[in-house]
Design a protein around this motif. Structure first.
Motif, PDB file in Angstrom:
ATOM      1  N   ILE A 175     -12.701 -87.798  12.783  1.00 46.02           N
ATOM      2  CA  ILE A 175     -11.507 -87.363  12.060  1.00 46.02           C
ATOM      3  C   ILE A 175     -11.685 -87.751  10.597  1.00 46.02           C
ATOM      4  CG2 ILE A 175      -9.025 -87.691  11.770  1.00 46.02           C
ATOM      5  CD1 ILE A 175      -8.919 -88.319  14.783  1.00 46.02           C
ATOM      6  N   GLU A 176     -11.577 -86.777   9.722  1.00 42.72           N
ATOM      7  CA  GLU A 176     -11.696 -87.056   8.295  1.00 42.72           C
ATOM      8  C   GLU A 176     -10.463 -87.828   7.840  1.00 42.72           C
ATOM      9  OE1 GLU A 176     -12.646 -83.754   5.790  1.00 42.72           O
ATOM     10  OE2 GLU A 176     -13.736 -82.772   7.406  1.00 42.72           O
TER      11      GLU A 176
ATOM     12  N   LEU B 135       3.527 -92.054   8.702  1.00 41.32           N
ATOM     13  CA  LEU B 135       3.349 -90.691   9.216  1.00 41.32           C
ATOM     14  C   LEU B 135       1.870 -90.343   9.345  1.00 41.32           C
ATOM     15  CD1 LEU B 135       6.166 -88.759   7.357  1.00 41.32           C
ATOM     16  CD2 LEU B 135       5.985 -89.162   9.806  1.00 41.32           C
ATOM     17  N   THR B 136       1.071 -90.809   8.416  1.00 45.61           N
ATOM     18  CA  THR B 136      -0.371 -90.578   8.483  1.00 45.61           C
ATOM     19  C   THR B 136      -0.959 -91.254   9.714  1.00 45.61           C
ATOM     20  OG1 THR B 136      -0.506 -90.400   6.085  1.00 45.61           O
ATOM     21  CG2 THR B 136      -2.562 -90.881   7.260  1.00 45.61           C
ATOM     22  N   LYS B 137      -0.560 -92.488   9.974  1.00 41.22           N
ATOM     23  CA  LYS B 137      -1.043 -93.206  11.162  1.00 41.22           C
ATOM     24  C   LYS B 137      -0.679 -92.446  12.436  1.00 41.22           C
ATOM     25  CE  LYS B 137      -0.728 -97.854   9.217  1.00 41.22           C
ATOM     26  NZ  LYS B 137       0.024 -99.128   9.292  1.00 41.22           N
ATOM     27  N   ILE B 138       0.560 -91.978  12.508  1.00 40.70           N
ATOM     28  CA  ILE B 138       1.010 -91.235  13.691  1.00 40.70           C
ATOM     29  C   ILE B 138       0.181 -89.962  13.853  1.00 40.70           C
ATOM     30  CG2 ILE B 138       2.930 -89.893  14.653  1.00 40.70           C
ATOM     31  CD1 ILE B 138       4.804 -92.001  13.293  1.00 40.70           C
ATOM     32  N   ALA B 139      -0.008 -89.223  12.766  1.00 40.82           N
ATOM     33  CA  ALA B 139      -0.775 -87.972  12.828  1.00 40.82           C
ATOM     34  C   ALA B 139      -2.207 -88.237  13.267  1.00 40.82           C
ATOM     35  CB  ALA B 139      -0.750 -87.271  11.474  1.00 40.82           C
ATOM     36  N   GLU B 140      -2.839 -89.264  12.703  1.00 41.62           N
ATOM     37  CA  GLU B 140      -4.226 -89.551  13.052  1.00 41.62           C
ATOM     38  C   GLU B 140      -4.353 -90.033  14.498  1.00 41.62           C
ATOM     39  OE1 GLU B 140      -5.726 -92.004   9.870  1.00 41.62           O
ATOM     40  OE2 GLU B 140      -6.007 -90.254   8.581  1.00 41.62           O
ATOM     41  N   GLU B 141      -3.358 -90.764  14.981  1.00 45.34           N
ATOM     42  CA  GLU B 141      -3.363 -91.168  16.399  1.00 45.34           C
ATOM     43  C   GLU B 141      -3.273 -89.933  17.293  1.00 45.34           C
ATOM     44  OE1 GLU B 141      -0.152 -93.960  16.838  1.00 45.34           O
ATOM     45  OE2 GLU B 141      -1.203 -95.502  15.674  1.00 45.34           O
ATOM     46  N   LYS B 142      -2.436 -88.975  16.904  1.00 48.69           N
ATOM     47  CA  LYS B 142      -2.306 -87.737  17.683  1.00 48.69           C
ATOM     48  C   LYS B 142      -3.597 -86.931  17.628  1.00 48.69           C
ATOM     49  CE  LYS B 142       1.705 -88.021  19.463  1.00 48.69           C
ATOM     50  NZ  LYS B 142       1.824 -88.157  20.917  1.00 48.69           N
ATOM     51  N   PHE B 143      -4.239 -86.862  16.458  1.00 38.76           N
ATOM     52  CA  PHE B 143      -5.526 -86.173  16.359  1.00 38.76           C
ATOM     53  C   PHE B 143      -6.511 -86.776  17.357  1.00 38.76           C
ATOM     54  CE2 PHE B 143      -4.920 -85.371  11.510  1.00 38.76           C
ATOM     55  CZ  PHE B 143      -4.063 -84.325  11.778  1.00 38.76           C
TER      56      PHE B 143
ATOM     57  N   GLU C 142      -5.867 -88.599  20.023  1.00 41.36           N
ATOM     58  CA  GLU C 142      -5.401 -88.367  21.395  1.00 41.36           C
ATOM     59  C   GLU C 142      -5.784 -86.956  21.865  1.00 41.36           C
ATOM     60  OE1 GLU C 142      -1.065 -87.618  23.368  1.00 41.36           O
ATOM     61  OE2 GLU C 142      -1.230 -89.356  22.036  1.00 41.36           O
ATOM     62  N   TYR C 143      -5.542 -85.964  21.030  1.00 43.36           N
ATOM     63  CA  TYR C 143      -5.871 -84.580  21.404  1.00 43.36           C
ATOM     64  C   TYR C 143      -7.383 -84.391  21.504  1.00 43.36           C
ATOM     65  CZ  TYR C 143      -0.949 -83.569  20.501  1.00 43.36           C
ATOM     66  OH  TYR C 143       0.407 -83.574  20.515  1.00 43.36           O
ATOM     67  N   TYR C 144      -8.129 -85.072  20.638  1.00 40.13           N
ATOM     68  CA  TYR C 144      -9.588 -84.995  20.711  1.00 40.13           C
ATOM     69  C   TYR C 144     -10.076 -85.586  22.034  1.00 40.13           C
ATOM     70  CZ  TYR C 144     -14.432 -86.227  19.923  1.00 40.13           C
ATOM     71  OH  TYR C 144     -15.773 -86.382  20.070  1.00 40.13           O
TER      72      TYR C 144
ATOM     73  N   GLN D 192      -8.401 -85.866  24.815  1.00 39.34           N
ATOM     74  CA  GLN D 192      -8.010 -84.957  25.900  1.00 39.34           C
ATOM     75  C   GLN D 192      -8.968 -83.775  25.972  1.00 39.34           C
ATOM     76  OE1 GLN D 192      -3.937 -83.846  25.156  1.00 39.34           O
ATOM     77  NE2 GLN D 192      -3.130 -85.802  25.830  1.00 39.34           N
ATOM     78  N   GLY D 193      -9.380 -83.276  24.835  1.00 41.90           N
ATOM     79  CA  GLY D 193     -10.303 -82.151  24.779  1.00 41.90           C
ATOM     80  C   GLY D 193     -11.666 -82.500  25.326  1.00 41.90           C
ATOM     81  N   LYS D 194     -12.089 -83.739  25.152  1.00 40.72           N
ATOM     82  CA  LYS D 194     -13.394 -84.173  25.654  1.00 40.72           C
ATOM     83  C   LYS D 194     -13.420 -84.171  27.188  1.00 40.72           C
ATOM     84  CE  LYS D 194     -15.074 -88.003  24.031  1.00 40.72           C
ATOM     85  NZ  LYS D 194     -15.356 -89.274  23.327  1.00 40.72           N
ATOM     86  N   LYS D 195     -12.243 -84.314  27.809  1.00 38.42           N
ATOM     87  CA  LYS D 195     -12.152 -84.385  29.273  1.00 38.42           C
ATOM     88  C   LYS D 195     -12.248 -83.021  29.923  1.00 38.42           C
ATOM     89  CE  LYS D 195      -9.406 -88.566  29.019  1.00 38.42           C
ATOM     90  NZ  LYS D 195      -8.075 -89.145  29.180  1.00 38.42           N
ATOM     91  N   CYS D 196     -11.994 -81.947  29.156  1.00 35.31           N
ATOM     92  CA  CYS D 196     -12.005 -80.585  29.719  1.00 35.31           C
ATOM     93  C   CYS D 196     -13.396 -80.139  30.081  1.00 35.31           C
ATOM     94  CB  CYS D 196     -11.389 -79.599  28.724  1.00 35.31           C
ATOM     95  SG  CYS D 196      -9.642 -79.841  28.475  1.00 35.31           S
TER      96      CYS D 196
END
Length: 75
Positions: free
Chosen positions: A12-13, A57-65, A67-69, A71-75
């Motif tokens: 994540i950049e 807000l940046t911390k929350i957004a980066e945590e979500k990034f 988390e979604y990454y 989750q995507g690795k598990k697919c």
């Protein structure tokens, strides 16, 4: 159902906000308005508080990034 390919080495950049023209425009508008506050102490307190909110807000957004990454690795 759409499957997405993942890059295992994806990072994540950390400067994603600074690449957003819209974000930078809105920050500049905020700072322009704050410059009109005559009370220097109040002006500084407002800027500091806004920066704290932005950081959270940046911390929350980066945590979500992340988390979604993950989750995507598990697919």
């Amino acid at each position: 159902m759409v499957k997405y390919k993942n890059n295992i080495n994806m990072k994540i950049e950390k400067d994603w906000k600074m690449k957003s023209k819209e974000y930078l425009i809105e920050i500049q508008k905020f700072l322009d308005k704050v410059d009109n506050i005559e009370n220097e102490t109040l002006r500084k307190e407002i800027i500091i508080q806004m920066l704290r909110c932005d950081e959270e807000l940046t911390k929350i957004a980066e945590e979500k990034f992340q988390e979604y990454y993950e989750q995507g690795k598990k697919c």
